[in-house]
Design an enzyme around this catalytic site. Structure first.
Site, PDB file in Angstrom:
ATOM      1  N   LYS B  79     -17.200   4.356  47.058  1.00 29.72           N
ATOM      2  CA  LYS B  79     -16.944   3.717  48.357  1.00 29.72           C
ATOM      3  C   LYS B  79     -16.009   4.603  49.176  1.00 29.72           C
ATOM      4  CE  LYS B  79     -15.460  -0.843  50.133  1.00 29.72           C
ATOM      5  NZ  LYS B  79     -14.982  -2.175  49.755  1.00 29.72           N
ATOM      6  N   SER B 154     -17.582  -6.150  51.572  1.00 25.53           N
ATOM      7  CA  SER B 154     -17.558  -4.938  52.354  1.00 25.53           C
ATOM      8  C   SER B 154     -18.187  -3.739  51.644  1.00 25.53           C
ATOM      9  CB  SER B 154     -16.110  -4.602  52.719  1.00 25.53           C
ATOM     10  OG  SER B 154     -15.364  -4.290  51.554  1.00 25.53           O
ATOM     11  N   SER B 178     -15.487  -8.520  47.899  1.00 23.77           N
ATOM     12  CA  SER B 178     -16.219  -7.367  48.442  1.00 23.77           C
ATOM     13  C   SER B 178     -17.033  -6.568  47.428  1.00 23.77           C
ATOM     14  CB  SER B 178     -15.259  -6.422  49.155  1.00 23.77           C
ATOM     15  OG  SER B 178     -14.932  -6.950  50.406  1.00 23.77           O
TER      16      SER B 178
END
Lengths: 89, 486
Positions: B79, B154, B178
């Site tokens: 990420k 997210s 997330s």
């Protein structure tokens, strides 16, 4: 509750347009209505979690990075220093 | 054979049996990225050259007979809010669009110690704020099971990449769900570890007391394998827990006879779709038929958890994001006459709407006169929620709940309504507030063809129990590895 977006934006170092102010005001009001439902808990308990006490590293200077490496990300650099607008008269 | 479709465990065995090389695996994943990335949009930065270089190095080590980690040679995506030295780390924000970290996050260093191959940096909601992966400055990621739908957020890029075969494993971060929500929406496994079990050093902070890095994978074995590699104390993170961790893969045990699975009624209440409830209950019954005991339980403070979460996380975000001022790194406005104008214009031009909204909310709840009414009240509720969980874990070993209230929604469907968007996190936020571990695993598909996820929640540091019960379910349903055709 009326939320003063202009004042909050000033505290947050943000600019807001009139359109943004209106939009954020409506949105923040609905968010605050949601969070207003929180129950009142009377407690004298500490808010700190004691189950995992933090231990900070010893405050010993280390040469971890070269100056150029750190400065390579700065938007403006001169003579090995970060350039910012004048802050004193 | 399409190597990108296999799990890390399968590929690891093939590497050791010399049935393929790490370069072949990496090329298969790179080809897959080349072929489907324009549809999925999972990556912000692709590191093809670095990946091939790292894969070659693994092949050389294997040829020399070096004893390597089971993760060696496996393509992993990260990420884009986790720092990777010399590789762009943007947090999907204009304010960090050009930031190249001079150091690695501890998790990436640990993966490098295990000789993984980095495929690139994955898209997210800006600064990890969001539930749909629509808040990125760069692109909107799509759900690989239906490109018109969101992958969840997210960590939407991390979930979509694993689901689409654009990486074998990925890392994400979970502040209020997330990792678990996108895992559920994309039909993969996502683990939110116990707070403090994985170092946050090098993770760009959103809400420091809630953030935790964790893995995505297409099997429980793979999840346990990568979690074993990244967990553990770290002197660079004062909040990391000082304790020993077992080898989670070696200790996998699928005997669930007598395992007490709690079903908290608040997670099956109004607001959760009937289809989701039905699938999760069918999974519960399947586990019951195989020896588990189902226990009805109650967690009454759940109704308030979302409010407490938004107060605490926004307060911490407003403080953490103060460092982005256009001085030391990232974007700086061209339009300013003095220092204050430089700060204000840089931040106003650099942050997106969702980030600004949370900074404003955080500033409000911490401001004079409102601190006691909001922040202190939320922190006291946090304690109450943890106490409730602890009492519930006297009645059961793990909890089973839906991960999301429904399957993924259409791109743009909830963009203009923050309250509707925030409600997506209702099943996941309590776990972060209490600092507990939770795993989201697939439990079938809805009529619309989109995956449904369920989550197991356990007491602090009970990851092994979560892996064990999840593995049992995985075995019973024949696996989770379902890479869609794109």
């Amino acid at each position: 509750m009326k939320v003063d977006i202009k004042h909050l934006a000033k505290l947050s170092r943000l600019n807001t347009t009139d359109e943004e102010e209106k939009r954020f005001e409506v949105q923040l009001q609905s968010i605050l209505e949601m969070v207003d439902k929180l129950p009142c808990i009377s407690s004298n308990d500490s808010l700190v979690d004691c189950s995992n006490p933090m231990k900070c590293r010893e405050d010993v200077p280390e040469q971890l990075y070269k100056r150029e490496e750190i400065l390579s990300n700065a938007p403006q650099v001169q003579a090995g220093c970060v350039v910012v607008p004048k802050v004193i008269e | 054979m399409e190597l990108y479709k296999l799990t890390a465990t399968e590929l690891s065995n093939m590497l050791r049996n010399k049935e393929c090389s790490s370069v072949e695996i990496t090329k298969s994943v790179i080809d897959r990225i080349t072929n489907v990335e324009n549809k999925v949009n999972a990556y912000i930065t692709v590191t093809n050259e670095l990946a091939i270089e790292q894969a070659k190095s693994v092949d050389e080590k294997l040829a020399k007979g070096n004893k390597l980690s089971p993760l060696a040679g496996i393509p992993v995506g990260i990420k884009d809010n986790i720092c990777t030295k010399d590789v762009l780390t943007t947090c999907a924000s204009k304010i960090l669009y050009n930031f190249v970290p001079p150091y690695n996050a501890t998790v990436y260093n640990r993966l490098l110690d295990n000789d993984v191959v980095l495929t690139g940096k994955l898209n997210l909601d800006e600064f990890a704020m969001g539930s749909s992966c629509e808040n990125s400055y760069f692109k909107k990621t799509s759900n690989p099971h239906n490109l018109e739908y969101v992958p969840g957020g997210s960590s939407g890029g991390s979930a979509a990449a694993v689901a689409a075969g654009e990486a074998i494993l990925t890392l994400g971060s979970d502040t209020g769900g997330s990792i678990r929500l996108p895992a559920a929406y994309c039909g993969v496994v996502g683990l939110k570890p116990t707070y403090g079990s994985v170092s946050r050093y090098g993770l760009v902070a959103f809400a420091s007391s809630l953030d935790q890095i964790g893995p995505f994978a297409r099997s429980i074995n793979d999840t346990a394998m990568i979690y074993s590699a990244i967990c553990g104390a770290d002197k660079m993170d004062a909040t990391s827990a000082k304790r020993e961790y077992p080898n989670f893969v070696a200790n996998l045990n699928t005997n669930i006879k007598g395992l007490r699975i709690g079903l908290p009624k608040e997670y099956f209440a109004e607001g959760v779709s009937e289809e989701v409830k039905q699938n999760v209950m069918e999974a519960a019954k399947l586990l019951e038929q195989n020896g588990a005991v189902l226990v009805p339980v109650s967690l009454p403070s759940t109704d308030y958890a979302l409010s407490a979460y938004y107060i605490i996380s926004s307060a911490e975000a407003s403080s953490n994001l103060a460092r982005f001022d256009g001085v030391k790194y990232g974007y700086r406005t061209e339009n300013y006459n003095n220092l204050i104008e430089m700060y204000e214009n840089t931040r106003s031009e650099g942050f997106g709407d969702e980030v600004k909204r949370r900074i404003l909310l955080g500033t409000f709840v911490l401001s004079s006169g409102y601190y006691d009414a909001y922040y202190k009240r939320a922190k006291l509720l946090q304690k109450q929620i943890l106490n409730e969980f602890n009492e519930t874990f006297e009645q059961c070993d793990v909890l089973l709940t839906p991960t999301g209230t429904d399957t993924a929604f259409k791109i743009g469907e909830k963009s203009n309504d923050p309250i509707k968007m925030y409600a997506n996190d209702i099943c996941t936020v309590t776990v972060n507030i209490a600092g507990l571990p939770a795993i989201s695993i697939p439990c079938g598909k809805a009529k619309n063809g989109l995956p449904i996820g369920m989550q197991f929640i356990g007491p602090k540091f009970s990851e092994q129990s979560l892996f064990n019960v999840s593995k049992k379910y995985e075995d019973l349903v024949g696996g989770f590895n379902d890479v869609p055709t794109l």
